[in-house]
Structure formats: structure tokens, C-alpha cells
Write an enzyme that holds these catalytic residues in place. Sequence first.
Site, PDB file in Angstrom:
ATOM      1  N   SER A  89       0.673  -1.230  -0.125  1.00 22.46           N
ATOM      2  CA  SER A  89      -0.074  -0.119  -0.030  1.00 22.46           C
ATOM      3  C   SER A  89       0.924   1.481  -0.018  1.00 22.46           C
ATOM      4  CB  SER A  89      -0.991  -0.034   1.121  1.00 22.46           C
ATOM      5  OG  SER A  89      -2.010  -0.995   0.977  1.00 22.46           O
ATOM      6  N   PHE A 153     -12.888 -13.560  -1.839  1.00 23.65           N
ATOM      7  CA  PHE A 153     -11.501 -12.929  -2.680  1.00 23.65           C
ATOM      8  C   PHE A 153     -10.167 -13.466  -1.495  1.00 23.65           C
ATOM      9  CE2 PHE A 153      -7.966 -10.067  -2.745  1.00 23.65           C
ATOM     10  CZ  PHE A 153      -8.099  -9.974  -4.420  1.00 23.65           C
ATOM     11  N   THR A 156      -9.379 -17.359  -2.070  1.00 25.55           N
ATOM     12  CA  THR A 156      -8.883 -17.570  -3.163  1.00 25.55           C
ATOM     13  C   THR A 156      -7.515 -17.106  -3.383  1.00 25.55           C
ATOM     14  OG1 THR A 156     -11.218 -17.242  -4.407  1.00 25.55           O
ATOM     15  CG2 THR A 156      -9.319 -17.175  -5.728  1.00 25.55           C
ATOM     16  N   SER A 196      -9.829   1.330   2.581  1.00 28.27           N
ATOM     17  CA  SER A 196     -10.565   0.531   1.502  1.00 28.27           C
ATOM     18  C   SER A 196      -9.533   0.693   0.381  1.00 28.27           C
ATOM     19  CB  SER A 196     -11.882   0.976   1.236  1.00 28.27           C
ATOM     20  OG  SER A 196     -12.261   0.225  -0.034  1.00 28.27           O
ATOM     21  N   ASN A 197      -8.941  -0.455   0.039  1.00 31.43           N
ATOM     22  CA  ASN A 197      -8.114  -0.708  -1.103  1.00 31.43           C
ATOM     23  C   ASN A 197      -8.895  -0.592  -2.524  1.00 31.43           C
ATOM     24  OD1 ASN A 197      -5.484  -1.621   0.026  1.00 31.43           O
ATOM     25  ND2 ASN A 197      -6.809  -3.467   0.657  1.00 31.43           N
TER      26      ASN A 197
END
Length: 379
Positions: A89, A153, A156, A196-197
Site C-alpha cells: 500500500s 477473495f 482464493t 479500503s483498497n
Amino acid sequence: MRVRTTLVGATALLATAALAAPAVAAAGPAGGHGHTGTREAVEAAVEAGVPGVTATAVDGHGRWSTTAGTGDLSTGAPRSTADRYRVGSITKTFVATVLLQLEAEGRLSLDDKVDTWLPGLVRGHGHDGRRITVRQLLNHTSGIYNYTADDDFGRTYFLKDGFFRHRYDTLTPRDLVAIAMRHAPDFAPGTSWNYSNTNYVVAGMVIEKVTGRPYATEIRRRVLDPLRLRATSVPGTRVTVPRPSSRAYSKLAETATGPTYDVTTLNPSLASSAGEMISNSADLDRFYSALLRGKLLPPRQLKEMKTTVKIEGVPNAGYGLGLMDRTLTCGVHVWGHDGGIHGSASSAVTTADGRHSLALNFNGDWAGDTEAVIEKEFC
């Protein structure tokens, strides 16, 4: 301070704080006290389970670098002070810098609505890009759901079975936003704060819409080339990390116990403009120092970037536009960002005048305390 600024989201233990192994080079004392405490904090991280650490500090006395632990668990090779690593990030500060440059050029306004540039993209389950501004993307007050917090997500891409089946998948920015749109917003735009990405995936798409070029191209021509950040790159779908570099390790689990896996190679499109970049500690020091010293942004835009909002539950920190401000226990303010992605935990900070900087990386994502290293360097 603990602020989740990683790509991993809810499925991983790594919750990095806002910012850092034998000493390789020393260039005099930092902050009047030398780097002994910093070195001890780096060694403590390795004792706590981090495979290896690399860190570089720059101050008025010059540059000091150190490493500890190992860069390769299979060979025992040490980490290098020149190691390149995935910065997660920390990518967000580069993205915000480009958008603020575009604002300074009059090509967009931070108060533009997302739909002005990307009509219909942010829509679904209560999301509405007609009510969200570019500024709210950059300071995480948009309320847009964080796609990396999606359970499917996480299973996965961050847990063992899914990761080894899908580590080389290519995901587009629209794919990532679509995941977020399956959920309700966290709150109405501008009413609260939540990391929040998805915000920065959308921000990267805004850059491309405004300029007609990929966000990676704009970062390269506007930041990397002018500052000569030769170790820094935006890999896109490239699965390897350029040399020199160490291996990266993860537990790929929701606990810090169990086997350790080599996760060095992966397709970073799962992070996109929220966290795909690669750099090294010297480049990150140079970038944040230049940014805070006004070499990348005009005064008005730098002031906007440094205008922070409250981070709920963290009284000693605020979040600006892709830039975090934290007050250390000794009262020193440092500005920068943290970043986490598979097998990599990084922090980079500098003082408000840009004259004292520190950047560091752990090549494991389940242990260690980057905040302790920062405290020792600046206090």
C-alpha cells in the site's frame, strides 16, 4: 498504533502500523542518538519470527543501512541493503501524488465526483459514484467496500489452497471494483473513515481516464524518472521481483503458526493501483523526502495531501491523501505509509521537513513490529 493498511484484508494476521538488520554501513548519529536502538529493534523483529529485515535511514549525517536475518530460508543467504521488495500500500502515496499533480495542472478537481470520470463504475448495493468525490477516495472517507475484505477473495488469493491455485491469475481493475460492488457500502460518503483498497483501484482508473495513459506510465514519467528511482517499478502482471531481492514468506493462514511458504512469485494485478509496486529502501527514503520537501507538489497541493482526517480508535494518527501522519511517543511527527502484501511488510516515513527518513521491509507477513523500529529511529 495499529492501522490495517495492507492488501491482505480480513484474512491475514498482518496488520501493519504506520511505518522500519548486522549493520552494513553507518554514517553518524541520527536524531543525536545514533542507530543502536534501531538496530536492536530490527534484531528483535527477527527474534520474533520475521525471516529477514532490511532498513535504510537518511538524516543530516548521511545514510545508514542495516540487515538482519535471512533472505532465503533454503540457502541461508542474507538480506541485502539494496533488496527490492513488494511495497504493497505504499503504492497509494505515489497514486495520490499523481492525482494532486493533475489537480495542480487544472486537469481535474479533487471535488469532482467519481462519475464525472468513470460513469456507472461505482454502482450497486447502495454504492453511488455520483455522490463520492476523488478526495474521498484518497482519504478513505468514500465508504466504498474494501474488495480485499470479501471472504471469497480472501480464500482464493490469501489462504493456502486458493493461493497456490490462483497466484498467477490476472485480475483487471474492473474485476476488483466489481467484487466491492457485491457488498453494501461501509457508510454514506463523507460520514466516517475506513481503509479500503477499492478506493485506490478507482483512483488509478481516474488517472488513466484523465491522462489517456495507464497510471503506471504517469507514475513513471512524473515521479520515478524525475527522482531517478531506478529500483522502483510498477510491475503490472510480471510475477517476479527484480534482483537484487530476497525470497518472501507467508503462513497463508489465519494464524501465525503452521508451515511457512515461499510466496515470492505472484501476479500483482490482484493489488493493482492499491498496492502492486516494487521498490527498495533507498528509493523510498528519496521519494518521501522529496515529497515532504515540496519537490513533487506545489504548496497548495502538499497542504491538501497533509490535511488529515481522524482514524477511529487511533488517537496518535491521521490519514491525509495517501499519506499518514503519526505522532510518536516522544512527540515527533512522521509522515509516510505502510504496505503489506503476500510475504512482505514495509514501512516508509520521514519527518515533516523531509530531512530524516526511514524505510524498511520484513520478508515475512506474520510477525514483527515495524512501529517499534520507527520509534527507536526517531525517538
